[in-house]
Design a protein around this motif. Structure first.
Motif, PDB file in Angstrom:
ATOM      1  N   ASN A  22      -7.551   7.107  -2.160  1.00 19.57           N
ATOM      2  CA  ASN A  22      -8.694   6.324  -1.518  1.00 19.57           C
ATOM      3  C   ASN A  22      -9.805   6.315  -1.764  1.00 19.57           C
ATOM      4  O   ASN A  22     -10.757   5.578  -1.053  1.00 19.57           O
ATOM      5  CB  ASN A  22      -8.405   6.619   0.081  1.00 19.57           C
ATOM      6  CG  ASN A  22      -7.129   6.279   0.792  1.00 19.57           C
ATOM      7  OD1 ASN A  22      -6.419   5.146   0.913  1.00 19.57           O
ATOM      8  ND2 ASN A  22      -6.312   7.228   1.200  1.00 19.57           N
ATOM      9  N   GLU A  80      -8.787   1.975  -4.673  1.00 19.32           N
ATOM     10  CA  GLU A  80      -7.505   2.153  -3.869  1.00 19.32           C
ATOM     11  C   GLU A  80      -6.596   2.278  -5.166  1.00 19.32           C
ATOM     12  O   GLU A  80      -6.871   2.807  -6.232  1.00 19.32           O
ATOM     13  CB  GLU A  80      -6.897   0.918  -3.515  1.00 19.32           C
ATOM     14  CG  GLU A  80      -7.655   0.307  -2.301  1.00 19.32           C
ATOM     15  CD  GLU A  80      -7.313   1.000  -1.062  1.00 19.32           C
ATOM     16  OE1 GLU A  80      -8.043   0.931   0.119  1.00 19.32           O
ATOM     17  OE2 GLU A  80      -6.229   1.945  -1.033  1.00 19.32           O
ATOM     18  N   GLU A  96      -6.143  14.850   1.725  1.00 22.69           N
ATOM     19  CA  GLU A  96      -5.234  14.040   0.753  1.00 22.69           C
ATOM     20  C   GLU A  96      -4.777  15.026  -0.298  1.00 22.69           C
ATOM     21  O   GLU A  96      -5.660  15.098  -1.158  1.00 22.69           O
ATOM     22  CB  GLU A  96      -5.704  12.834   0.355  1.00 22.69           C
ATOM     23  CG  GLU A  96      -5.851  11.794   1.325  1.00 22.69           C
ATOM     24  CD  GLU A  96      -6.520  10.376   0.666  1.00 22.69           C
ATOM     25  OE1 GLU A  96      -5.683   9.817  -0.007  1.00 22.69           O
ATOM     26  OE2 GLU A  96      -7.455  10.233   0.989  1.00 22.69           O
ATOM     27  N   SER A 133     -11.083   4.381   1.113  1.00 24.56           N
ATOM     28  CA  SER A 133     -10.357   3.307   1.389  1.00 24.56           C
ATOM     29  C   SER A 133     -11.343   2.151   1.601  1.00 24.56           C
ATOM     30  O   SER A 133     -12.202   1.762   1.227  1.00 24.56           O
ATOM     31  CB  SER A 133      -9.057   3.518   2.403  1.00 24.56           C
ATOM     32  OG  SER A 133      -8.201   2.273   2.547  1.00 24.56           O
ATOM     33  N   TRP A 182       0.847  -1.120   0.110  1.00 24.18           N
ATOM     34  CA  TRP A 182       0.148  -0.156   0.132  1.00 24.18           C
ATOM     35  C   TRP A 182       1.017   1.301  -0.004  1.00 24.18           C
ATOM     36  O   TRP A 182       0.615   2.386   0.541  1.00 24.18           O
ATOM     37  CB  TRP A 182      -0.948  -0.031   1.149  1.00 24.18           C
ATOM     38  CG  TRP A 182      -1.912  -1.228   1.244  1.00 24.18           C
ATOM     39  CD1 TRP A 182      -1.756  -2.218   1.891  1.00 24.18           C
ATOM     40  CD2 TRP A 182      -2.922  -1.553   0.202  1.00 24.18           C
ATOM     41  NE1 TRP A 182      -2.750  -3.345   1.546  1.00 24.18           N
ATOM     42  CE2 TRP A 182      -3.578  -2.570   0.539  1.00 24.18           C
ATOM     43  CE3 TRP A 182      -3.499  -0.667  -0.845  1.00 24.18           C
ATOM     44  CZ2 TRP A 182      -4.680  -3.247  -0.002  1.00 24.18           C
ATOM     45  CZ3 TRP A 182      -4.733  -1.063  -1.367  1.00 24.18           C
ATOM     46  CH2 TRP A 182      -5.188  -2.429  -0.982  1.00 24.18           C
ATOM     47  N   TYR A 232      -9.408   9.296   3.003  1.00 24.07           N
ATOM     48  CA  TYR A 232      -9.086   8.348   3.949  1.00 24.07           C
ATOM     49  C   TYR A 232      -8.147   8.684   4.726  1.00 24.07           C
ATOM     50  O   TYR A 232      -6.961   9.112   4.190  1.00 24.07           O
ATOM     51  CB  TYR A 232      -9.084   6.790   3.721  1.00 24.07           C
ATOM     52  CG  TYR A 232      -8.737   6.039   4.723  1.00 24.07           C
ATOM     53  CD1 TYR A 232      -7.537   5.594   5.063  1.00 24.07           C
ATOM     54  CD2 TYR A 232      -9.705   5.549   5.628  1.00 24.07           C
ATOM     55  CE1 TYR A 232      -7.221   4.536   5.818  1.00 24.07           C
ATOM     56  CE2 TYR A 232      -9.490   4.668   6.491  1.00 24.07           C
ATOM     57  CZ  TYR A 232      -8.330   4.228   6.779  1.00 24.07           C
ATOM     58  OH  TYR A 232      -7.973   3.306   7.727  1.00 24.07           O
TER      59      TYR A 232
END
Ligand code: KE4
Length: 456
Positions: free
Chosen positions: A235, A426, A230, A181, A85, A168
């Protein structure tokens, strides 16, 4: 009883006369171990997205990894585009990182006292991440974002935080509201167990929609401690900021005296040495970091302006602590990783070159088969959305994706040795260890997968 994969393999095999699958993939040991794990671990996993629930299969249990490859406990080898990840930007088991960990381990594993390695990593982070004047180590991305929010509230004396639907920031209560996510993948972006008392202080805005942010500030601007974002969401799948969006967040937080927190747990050290803030030239007040910073060991960090960070205990009243924060093994892995990034000439150019090959190949696959889809890529971060949408630049357009088609694509790719994220929401992470040949193999497997999908 064979797992769904065995049934899947048989179904696929009978329907395409073997041309697609050179071998019937055996994952019986993973199936057995998953059953066993479920007797002792909730859902058999220590993080929900690993359970493969949204791709309707049994998860594969990993035995080892090296470079761009992982091997499961049945001996199947895959080209890995999950990269744990994000942390494994150098590839798995880089000798220089392993040696650093071994050297540190011989000297002891944890002291609960300051070490020079923590100072060295902090100094390197300050050198790389332009907005960071002081930085505090923690053990995960969640701890980093959670602590950053507490610090922002302590510094401003305000309660509200604005987050964006589909973003996320880890599993702290304040962030499990319209989260991305695994929360989005599994269908509960608003987690039970988060009290109304907490949820009321989290206000939801919409990524790439500045007016949704302005509306909140008009009504409650003097109560907003921070925006957390972000800068490049990964996510809800990868979403790219529209021109002016990040700068708009910077301007509005200045205007109302709120702080801007960049959650760079994924984008940090991935988009550039200085992450998204360097890439886009927008400086936050606090940055949360994780993943790459630990080189595969548990490290998170948050840092920013000195006047803000000085509010942290033991200097100031905002409390945050951690037994294993700055752990010497984790510091050694993080230091080795960031030093390699700094010392490798053309590191990001090479990552971008390989990643563009993957993007071009996957795009050609869609064009050659007429399967509708959108590919969003920035540097070595990429998502292929199976969607009729012409553009995916928001939560609303992302969630229109065909998750069932993605699940079939994931399974077909895995059957051919390509390990993609087990969720449409993702990202694929490309590492320096991926070779052009690896990328070519992934594109070929992707083509066969979409060709089969087209027949279903
Ligand atoms: P951790 O607590 O998982 O180290 O970091 C939380 C976090 C914070 N911020 C961002 C932008 C993140 O992406 C994450 C965690 N990322 C997920 C995958 N998208 C981790 C995988 C998992 O949950 O198992």
């Amino acid at each position: 009883m064979p797992g769904i994969w065995q049934i899947g393999c048989n179904t696929i095999e009978t329907s395409i006369n073997f041309y697609f699958i050179e071998f019937l993939m055996n994952i019986q040991n993973s199936i057995n171990e998953f059953k066993r794990a479920q007797e002792s671990i909730p859902g058999g996993v220590n993080s929900p997205v690993r359970a493969f629930k949204s791709v309707h299969g049994d998860p594969i249990f990993i035995k080892q990894a090296k470079g761009a490859r992982i091997t499961d406990i049945d001996g199947n080898e895959y080209i890995d585009f999950v990269s744990s990840w994000g942390p494994m930007i150098l590839g798995h088991a880089d000798e220089r990182v392993i040696n650093a960990i071994q050297t540190a381990a011989i000297l002891g594993t944890s002291y609960g006292a300051p070490t020079v390695a923590e100072t060295e990593l902090a100094e390197l982070i300050k050198k790389m991440v332009p907005s960071i004047e002081l930085v505090r180590m923690v053990n995960s991305g969640t701890e980093a974002t959670m602590s950053a929010l507490r610090l922002a509230r302590g510094f401003t004396g305000r309660d509200l935080v604005i987050k964006f639907q589909g973003c996320y920031h880890g599993h702290a209560d304040s962030f499990l509201i319209k989260a991305g996510s695994g929360a989005l993948t599994l269908g509960y972006p608003d987690s039970p167990g988060v009290t109304q008392g907490t949820a009321k202080d989290t206000i939801i805005a919409h990524y790439n929609d500045l007016s949704s942010v302005e509306e909140i500030f008009k009504q409650k601007g003097d109560q907003v401690a921070a925006i957390i974002v972000e800068p490049v969401p990964a996510n809800m799948g990868v979403i790219l900021p529209e021109p002016g969006f990040l700068d708009g967040l910077r301007k509005i937080t200045y205007k109302y005296g709120a702080l801007l927190i960049f959650d760079e747990v994924i984008s940090g050290f991935r988009l550039a040495k200085g992450g998204a803030q360097e890439y886009y030239g927008v400086m936050p007040d606090i940055t949360a970091l994780g993943k790459i910073i630990g080189g595969g060991l548990p490290v998170g960090a948050y840092g920013g302006r000195k006047d803000i960070m000085n509010r942290l205990a033991p200097l100031g009243p905002v409390y945050q602590a951690g037994t294993l924060a700055g752990n010497p093994l984790a510091m050694s892995a993080g230091l080795a990783t960031l030093k390699i990034i700094n010392e490798t000439r053309g590191f990001y150019n090479e990552l971008d070159r390989k990643s563009s090959l993957l993007e071009i190949g996957f795009r050609e696959n869609l064009q050659n088969t007429g399967i509708p889809g959108v590919i969003n890529r920035i540097g070595s971060l990429m998502t292929l959305f199976f969607t009729e949408e012409k553009k995916v630049n928001s939560y609303d357009t992302a969630v229109k994706s065909d998750t069932g088609r993605y699940a079939r694509y994931f399974k077909l790719a895995l059957e051919n040795g390509i390990y993609l994220a087990p969720s449409q929401f993702e990202a694929a992470f490309i590492s320096l260890a991926h070779t052009d040949d690896d990328i070519e193999k992934a594109v070929k497997a992707g083509l066969r997968a979409v060709e089969i999908i087209k027949t279903q």
